[in-house]
Design an enzyme around this catalytic site. Structure first.
Site, mmCIF file in Angstrom:
data_model
loop_
_atom_site.group_PDB
_atom_site.id
_atom_site.type_symbol
_atom_site.label_atom_id
_atom_site.label_comp_id
_atom_site.label_asym_id
_atom_site.label_seq_id
_atom_site.Cartn_x
_atom_site.Cartn_y
_atom_site.Cartn_z
ATOM 1 N N ASP A 1 2.187 29.621 9.842
ATOM 2 C CA ASP A 1 2.862 28.397 10.572
ATOM 3 C C ASP A 1 2.770 27.096 9.906
ATOM 4 O OD1 ASP A 1 4.704 27.960 12.590
ATOM 5 O OD2 ASP A 1 3.255 26.753 13.698
ATOM 6 N N TYR B 1 4.092 22.634 9.965
ATOM 7 C CA TYR B 1 3.884 21.380 10.557
ATOM 8 C C TYR B 1 4.874 20.349 10.164
ATOM 9 C CZ TYR B 1 1.396 17.323 13.123
ATOM 10 O OH TYR B 1 1.240 16.457 14.013
ATOM 11 N N HIS C 1 8.002 15.167 15.071
ATOM 12 C CA HIS C 1 7.242 15.893 15.813
ATOM 13 C C HIS C 1 5.693 15.509 15.349
ATOM 14 C CE1 HIS C 1 4.808 18.933 17.909
ATOM 15 N NE2 HIS C 1 4.119 19.429 16.676
ATOM 16 N N ARG D 1 -3.459 9.538 18.530
ATOM 17 C CA ARG D 1 -4.168 8.611 17.701
ATOM 18 C C ARG D 1 -3.206 7.301 18.120
ATOM 19 N NH1 ARG D 1 -3.520 12.901 14.550
ATOM 20 N NH2 ARG D 1 -1.984 11.988 13.192
ATOM 21 N N GLU E 1 6.508 25.950 21.323
ATOM 22 C CA GLU E 1 6.844 24.976 20.221
ATOM 23 C C GLU E 1 8.132 25.747 19.560
ATOM 24 O OE1 GLU E 1 3.923 24.540 17.271
ATOM 25 O OE2 GLU E 1 2.664 23.351 18.255
ATOM 26 N N GLU F 1 10.740 26.739 17.026
ATOM 27 C CA GLU F 1 10.539 26.993 15.576
ATOM 28 C C GLU F 1 11.584 27.705 14.862
ATOM 29 O OE1 GLU F 1 6.991 27.311 13.775
ATOM 30 O OE2 GLU F 1 5.796 26.131 15.477
ATOM 31 N N ASP G 1 6.173 29.467 18.810
ATOM 32 C CA ASP G 1 4.816 29.557 18.710
ATOM 33 C C ASP G 1 4.028 28.846 20.006
ATOM 34 O OD1 ASP G 1 2.365 29.516 17.260
ATOM 35 O OD2 ASP G 1 2.670 27.594 16.530
ATOM 36 N N ARG H 1 -2.627 24.128 24.758
ATOM 37 C CA ARG H 1 -3.069 22.798 24.261
ATOM 38 C C ARG H 1 -4.583 22.657 24.755
ATOM 39 N NH1 ARG H 1 0.634 22.127 20.470
ATOM 40 N NH2 ARG H 1 2.798 22.096 21.111
ATOM 41 N N GLN I 1 -6.686 24.495 22.379
ATOM 42 C CA GLN I 1 -6.487 24.172 21.056
ATOM 43 C C GLN I 1 -7.188 22.819 20.519
ATOM 44 O OE1 GLN I 1 -2.508 23.187 19.997
ATOM 45 N NE2 GLN I 1 -2.787 22.518 17.831
ATOM 46 N N TYR J 1 -10.072 22.983 17.803
ATOM 47 C CA TYR J 1 -9.258 22.600 16.419
ATOM 48 C C TYR J 1 -10.145 22.010 15.085
ATOM 49 C CZ TYR J 1 -7.589 17.945 16.628
ATOM 50 O OH TYR J 1 -7.346 16.460 16.680
ATOM 51 N N LYS K 1 -3.485 29.365 19.374
ATOM 52 C CA LYS K 1 -2.334 29.738 19.052
ATOM 53 C C LYS K 1 -2.059 31.498 18.837
ATOM 54 C CE LYS K 1 -0.525 25.672 17.571
ATOM 55 N NZ LYS K 1 0.866 25.326 17.776
ATOM 56 N N THR L 1 3.019 34.838 19.429
ATOM 57 C CA THR L 1 4.194 34.240 18.879
ATOM 58 C C THR L 1 5.335 35.200 19.118
ATOM 59 O OG1 THR L 1 2.525 33.493 17.025
ATOM 60 C CG2 THR L 1 5.000 33.372 16.576
ATOM 61 N N THR M 1 6.914 23.211 14.907
ATOM 62 C CA THR M 1 7.798 22.529 15.906
ATOM 63 C C THR M 1 9.080 21.707 15.269
ATOM 64 O OG1 THR M 1 5.883 22.419 17.301
ATOM 65 C CG2 THR M 1 7.947 21.288 18.047
ATOM 66 N N GLU N 1 5.322 16.764 23.794
ATOM 67 C CA GLU N 1 6.110 15.738 23.410
ATOM 68 C C GLU N 1 7.327 15.284 24.700
ATOM 69 O OE1 GLU N 1 7.670 15.793 19.248
ATOM 70 O OE2 GLU N 1 7.006 17.846 19.593
#
Length: 408
Positions: free
Chosen positions: A117, A119, A124, A133, A191, A193, A225, A229, A232, A236, A245, A249, A340, A354
């Site tokens: 998968d 990104y 996104h 961040r 997600e 996709e 996907d 959260r 994760q 992660y 994850k 799927t 995503t 999001e």
């Protein structure tokens, strides 16, 4: 009536003809089917009845033999199928092998080999960066514009549309918690996709060039996907997604061949950083690389987002080139997700992370507010692409219902 005279507005016209695997009413055997309107053609039985040389590929319980046959055969089989459902001389024979879609059982259409998968939506990635961040000078990580970031997932938990998704359990730890706790995820997400299905394999040690993308990739399907959260976020660092994850799927029951999407091919967004040669698709002779797919995301039947796939920064060809540049081999049945799909507008975000800005802004649904998914929620992805002469090419939907873990 057999669907030989479909209205021009039908997204599953003879121009589309996506492939799946189904069981006929009262049968347990699986066979390759092709969707035509709201019917499914038993492609293997039709091939046998018409004396087709492709019966050995179509009278099978999965798509893998056809996937492995290669691009020339894919095109030949597609031409034959188109003739079977459009030429009047074939229609009386073919009609016997048509089943109403509502009467059949659909299965996972191919045996999944490896699952990767990516990104690859800049919108996104920037949203995620701003959420997690907020004080960073750049919302993208330093490597993002130089390579398509991805992770290896779990092929054994790829499931067909309509399969219930059990809420996963795992460790989670909020920033203010003194220690991690174990339990069901409370921040279960989606997600939206697009998945790409590999047909022709490649030997280990031989990277696949951008120009060879269409020789290896058979077609695409919608993909969800599912993401826990909270699990994760705790697990992660430093190695990336794992249990958050790998629990499920979901993919569509229908794989749309790339040959059905010629009119949907578009150029990707303008490149803002110089690319290394194996990823450089900016030359005048480069194939477009992108696809104009219009996706809708619905929760309990209510559309909450419409992400545009044409905005994806990294293309499927670049993803395949990067996936193999270290010499990793391809296997028939490999599946890789786009990552995503999100656009620049709020209504175009492809995840609840999001859409709710990490739970800050709840979605207003007819059955109540949502930040993340609740037990009983049904998420449905659907999509279409432009075809010839204004025709729409439909992608098979992918749907899943969240269920709680059984007690006892």
């Amino acid at each position: 009536m057999p669907p030989f005279d479909l209205p021009e507005s039908d997204p599953f016209s003879p121009h589309n003809l996506p492939y799946g695997v189904f069981s006929a009413p009262g049968a347990t055997d699986r066979t390759v089917g092709v969707r035509l309107g709201d019917h499914v053609l038993d492609a293997g039985a039709a091939a046998l009845a018409l004396g087709s040389p492709y019966a050995s590929l179509l009278a099978r319980p999965c798509l893998n033999p056809l996937l492995a046959a290669g691009r020339t055969t894919w095109s030949d089989v597609r031409r034959a199928l188109t003739a079977w459902v459009t030429v009047p001389a074939h229609q009386s024979t073919v009609a016997e092998f048509l089943h109403p879609l509502s009467s059949v059982t659909l299965h996972l259409p191919f045996e999944v080999a490896d699952y990767v998968d990516f990104y690859s939506s800049e919108h996104h990635a920037r949203n995620v960066g701003r959420i997690f961040r907020p004080d960073a000078a750049d919302s993208l990580t330093p490597n993002w514009k130089h390579l398509p970031i991805g992770y290896h997932g779990r092929s054994g938990t790829v499931v067909v549309s309509g399969t219930d998704v059990v809420r996963p359990s795992g460790q989670r730890k909020a920033p203010t918690d003194p220690a991690p706790v174990f339990g069901p995820s409370v921040r279960l997400d989606i997600e939206a996709e697009v998945g790409f299905v590999v047909g022709t394999p490649s030997p280990m040690g031989s990277p696949v060039a951008l120009a060879d993308f269409r020789d290896h990739v058979f077609g695409l399907c919608l993909l969800n996907d599912w993401s826990a959260r909270d699990i994760q976020a705790w697990e992660y660092v430093p190695l990336g997604p794992f249990l958050g994850k790998s629990f499920a799927t979901s993919v569509s029951a229908w794989v749309t061949p790339l040959d059905a999407l010629e009119e949907a091919r578009v150029a990707p967004p303008e490149r803002t950083h110089e690319l290394l040669p194996y990823l450089d698709d900016t030359g005048a002779d480069a194939e477009p690389g992108g696809y104009d797919l219009r996706i809708s995301v619905a929760v309990n039947g209510h559309v909450v987002s419409e992400p545009p796939f044409s905005s994806m920064y990294w293309t499927a060809a670049q993803q395949l080139a990067h996936l193999t540049v270290n010499g990793a081999s391809l296997r028939t049945g490999d599946l890789y997700g786009s990552g995503t799909v999100s656009g620049p507008a709020e209504r175009e975000r492809g995840s609840l992370l999001e859409l709710t800005w990490n739970g800050r802004d709840a979605l207003e649904l007819p059955d109540g507010k949502r930040t993340f998914l609740e037990d009983g929620d049904v998420v449905t992805l659907s999509a279409w692409a432009p075809g010839p002469d204004g025709v729409r090419v439909g992608l098979g939907e992918v749907a899943g219902r969240i269920v709680g873990q059984a007690l006892g």
